[in-house]
Write a protein that holds these residues in place. Structure first.
Motif, PDB file in Angstrom:
ATOM      1  N   MET A 138      31.918 -37.045  14.301  1.00 36.20           N
ATOM      2  CA  MET A 138      30.969 -36.016  14.151  1.00 36.20           C
ATOM      3  C   MET A 138      29.504 -36.282  14.736  1.00 36.20           C
ATOM      4  N   TYR A 139      29.445 -37.721  15.044  1.00 33.05           N
ATOM      5  CA  TYR A 139      28.338 -38.048  15.172  1.00 33.05           C
ATOM      6  C   TYR A 139      27.447 -37.553  16.375  1.00 33.05           C
ATOM      7  N   ASP A 140      26.300 -37.328  16.342  1.00 29.50           N
ATOM      8  CA  ASP A 140      25.405 -36.490  17.434  1.00 29.50           C
ATOM      9  C   ASP A 140      25.904 -35.135  17.845  1.00 29.50           C
ATOM     10  N   SER A 141      26.457 -34.328  16.931  1.00 23.40           N
ATOM     11  CA  SER A 141      26.843 -32.973  17.209  1.00 23.40           C
ATOM     12  C   SER A 141      26.221 -31.982  16.019  1.00 23.40           C
ATOM     13  N   TYR A 142      26.336 -30.658  16.215  1.00 23.45           N
ATOM     14  CA  TYR A 142      25.800 -29.687  15.213  1.00 23.45           C
ATOM     15  C   TYR A 142      26.559 -29.940  13.994  1.00 23.45           C
ATOM     16  N   ALA A 143      27.936 -29.940  14.142  1.00 20.07           N
ATOM     17  CA  ALA A 143      28.878 -30.431  13.013  1.00 20.07           C
ATOM     18  C   ALA A 143      28.293 -31.122  12.130  1.00 20.07           C
ATOM     19  N   GLY A 144      27.904 -32.385  12.537  1.00 24.64           N
ATOM     20  CA  GLY A 144      27.468 -33.527  12.011  1.00 24.64           C
ATOM     21  C   GLY A 144      26.007 -33.424  11.148  1.00 24.64           C
ATOM     22  N   MET A 145      25.415 -32.616  11.807  1.00 27.65           N
ATOM     23  CA  MET A 145      24.058 -32.100  11.383  1.00 27.65           C
ATOM     24  C   MET A 145      24.256 -31.077  10.195  1.00 27.65           C
ATOM     25  N   ILE A 146      25.220 -30.154  10.128  1.00 25.54           N
ATOM     26  CA  ILE A 146      25.365 -29.045   9.324  1.00 25.54           C
ATOM     27  C   ILE A 146      26.288 -29.424   8.259  1.00 25.54           C
ATOM     28  N   VAL A 147      27.608 -29.728   8.378  1.00 26.38           N
ATOM     29  CA  VAL A 147      28.429 -29.860   7.550  1.00 26.38           C
ATOM     30  C   VAL A 147      28.087 -30.469   6.132  1.00 26.38           C
TER      31      VAL A 147
END
Lengths: 280, 369
Positions: A138-147
């Motif tokens: 999930m690095y460098d993705s919205y998922a990694g920022m949000i979840v």
């Protein structure tokens, strides 16, 4: 009697004078910030205190909005903040309700776990979070920022406390009518929880809008830069030449506006929120 | 087992029919929280613990076959080896220790002072004052740091105002000198005794441990006090409003003046809040990161490096993941230690016999428990 009166009046004046001076100290940095953002670079450097620019200039704002990634940063912060806030409201109230009201095996253990987790300092988790986000791809993705921000132990705690304070009889009626647990939660209990939900909304909006460390370790690409990350880079001079204080202060000012608006709308609630939250 | 499950029940009405399926619902309702906290909190901590004992270089998985177990090597590098990592870690601890030593008492005293001022029932415009004091707390640390860099720049507002009263302000964020050293320097003391300069701890001489926060760090200390005093003020206001007025009234009847009433009556009753504020302050102060990342990046002369920032920079910038993780765990231990220590210092103690005698005449309220 008269002497006593005049002494209290003197005291009152002294008290107000002290309060006004203190309030000015607290407010003036922001006034200086606003005026400086409308100054030219030279004016900002030579007249750092004056509250009225010698020549008004919107150059900083023009530059930010028309010739930089600032709008993108703003959009990223907005997306993340909205997702995180919605998620926290839902998940925290769901778990808070279960821990407050549903009788089930393992409840005590779960609650103890949540409380224990609240004690782990966030900064200690910088490297660990990166490791897991990276491992999960999930690095460098919205998922990694949000979840990872979707759930907040303190929010669960606040919701649990709130649900414990409302009478059981309301739900019992719905149960007797044959409603399932989720139904009771969604259509009976949740609408009653508005005050607590607003508290969670304020806390998570403020928290995720102002979050910096998590975004540093979970992203690297420029397209995913949030306001905090972008402005922090701007401040350390990585994107600009020279001091450019009007530009930096304008960026910091715009970034403060959404939180300030929220603050002034819910002021009374925010000012009283601490009462319930901190009972030992 | 059934007894265990039903234990927290408050009323004894039999309602097993209505309560059916609650175990399932309970677990389903808490599942998202459990999964996210587990995956992004518990698992990462364990992974980082492994990394702190390994020589992982940041490439691939830390569990890949090539990654070796190095025991306490990373911990040794930052605590006992005496090399650059040790010196950096020692410096960061020194910087942060001074920061804690100054910020925690200042913010606690100031927030209590503000709370007492604005809590007066007769005060007009209470809301305005509270808003003014609290507003800095809601803004982001990044935005405040940007503002601070401007206010405390060499030709900034603070130095301009200082010049009005004839003070030539320092070049705040570029001045690495310690304020205790500067104070001693004003009396002609520029170097310490050999006992202090030749011995040290964690690669930093005792003389440098005693240097005080650098001028740059002092500006950050002002910032911390400015931004946190409002939050803690709210906690104190809440506590003050929960106090029953009766004890204070009794003290007033006994002729205690305002000053005495505050110290002997109000403050003892604020003990739990005081504890909360001190603990939260301490925990927060050992975690300074955003301000350093945004503002100084440890400069000047590494005098604003904090363990939190050092942990980040060793891992992400220096690619020394093992040491970064080790620093994080030592920091964790420090925070836990101080929290427990504080709890112990401020624990509810039985009143000493000497103390008890003072109260014997009128054994009233809760404060003397």
């Amino acid at each position: 009697m008269r002497r006593w009166r005049s002494r209290t009046v003197t005291w009152q004046i002294a008290l107000y004078a002290l309060l006004i001076v203190l309030a000015l100290i607290y407010i003036s940095p922001f006034l200086i910030q606003i005026s400086t953002s409308f100054k030219t670079d030279a004016d900002a450097a030579s007249n750092p205190v004056s509250l009225i620019p010698q020549t008004w200039s919107a150059a900083a704002y023009e530059r930010l909005f028309l010739r930089s990634d600032f709008p993108l940063w703003f959009a990223n912060s907005a997306v993340v903040t909205i997702c995180v806030t919605l998620g926290r409201v839902f998940f925290c109230s769901l778990a808070g309700y279960a821990l407050a009201r549903l009788q089930f095996r393992g409840r005590g253990v779960i609650f103890a776990g949540v409380v224990a987790v609240m004690a782990v300092p966030a900064v200690v988790l910088l490297i660990p979070k990166f490791l897991v986000i990276n491992q999960l791809g999930m690095y460098d993705s919205y998922a990694g920022m949000i979840v990872p921000l979707l759930v907040d132990a303190a929010g669960v705690f606040i919701m649990k406390n709130f649900f414990e304070s409302i009478p059981v009889s309301v739900e019992e009626q719905a149960r007797i009518d044959g409603a399932g647990s989720f139904r009771v939660f969604w259509s009976v209990v949740l609408p009653m929880a508005r005050p607590a939900l607003i508290t969670i909304i304020i806390l998570s909006f403020q928290g995720s809008w102002n979050e910096l460390a998590h975004f540093i370790v979970s992203t690297q690409s420029p397209e995913l830069t949030t306001l905090t990350k972008g402005v922090a880079r701007l401040a350390s001079g990585q994107l600009s030449q020279g001091t450019q204080y009007p530009l930096k202060l304008a960026a910091a000012l715009i970034m403060t506006i959404p939180v300030a608006v929220l603050f002034f709308i819910f002021q009374r609630r925010i000012m009283n929120a601490s009462e319930g939250a901190v009972k030992e | 087992m059934t007894a265990l499950a039903t234990a927290p029940r408050r009323d004894r009405r039999p309602r097993s029919g209505l309560r059916r399926g609650e175990t399932l619902a309970g677990w389903v309702f808490t599942l998202p929280v459990l999964v996210i906290l587990g995956v992004f909190l518990l698992v990462p901590v364990l992974m980082a613990l492994w990394v702190s004992f390994s020589d992982w270089s940041g490439r691939g998985s830390p569990f890949a076959p090539g990654v070796g177990f190095v025991g306490l090597e990373n911990y040794a590098a930052i605590t006992t080896d005496g090399g650059l990592p040790t010196r950096d870690f020692g410096t960061s601890l020194r910087n942060n220790a001074w920061y804690v030593l100054l910020v925690v008492p200042l913010q606690t005293a100031l927030s209590l002072f503000l709370a007492v001022l604005v809590n007066r029932a007769v005060l007009r415009g209470r809301g305005v004052f509270r808003t003014a004091f609290y507003f800095p707390s809601v803004t982001s640390s990044v935005a405040i740091t940007v503002l601070w860099l401007f206010l405390f720049s060499a030709t900034g507002a603070v130095n301009e105002i200082l010049s009005w009263v004839g003070i030539n302000g320092p070049n705040w964020f570029n001045d690495p000198t310690g304020i205790v050293h500067n104070f001693l320097g004003a009396f002609g003391v520029t170097s310490g005794p050999d006992a202090l300069t030749e011995n040290g701890f964690l690669g930093v001489t005792f003389w440098n441990w005693l240097a005080g926060p650098s001028v740059a760090m002092t500006a950050l200390i002002f910032m911390a006090v400015f931004t946190t005093s409002g939050t803690f003020m709210l906690l104190f206001i809440a506590a003050l409003q929960n106090l029953g007025g009766d004890v204070e009234e009794a003290a007033m009847m006994d002729g205690a003046n305002a000053w005495k009433r505050f110290w002997k009556v109000t403050l003892p009753q604020l003990r739990p809040t005081l504890f909360t504020v001190l603990t939260l302050g301490l925990i927060g102060c050992w975690q300074v990161f955003d301000q350093i990342y945004t503002g100084t990046q440890g400069a000047p002369g590494k005098t604003t490096v904090t363990p939190a920032y050092l942990s980040y920079s060793s891992a992400f910038l220096g690619q020394d993941w093992g040491q970064g993780a080790a620093i994080a765990f030592i920091l964790f231990a420090i925070i836990v230690f101080f929290t427990i220590f504080q709890r112990w210092v401020l624990r509810e103690r039985p009143v000493s016999r000497r103390r008890a005698r003072q109260y014997e005449v009128r054994p009233t309220g809760r404060s003397m428990r």
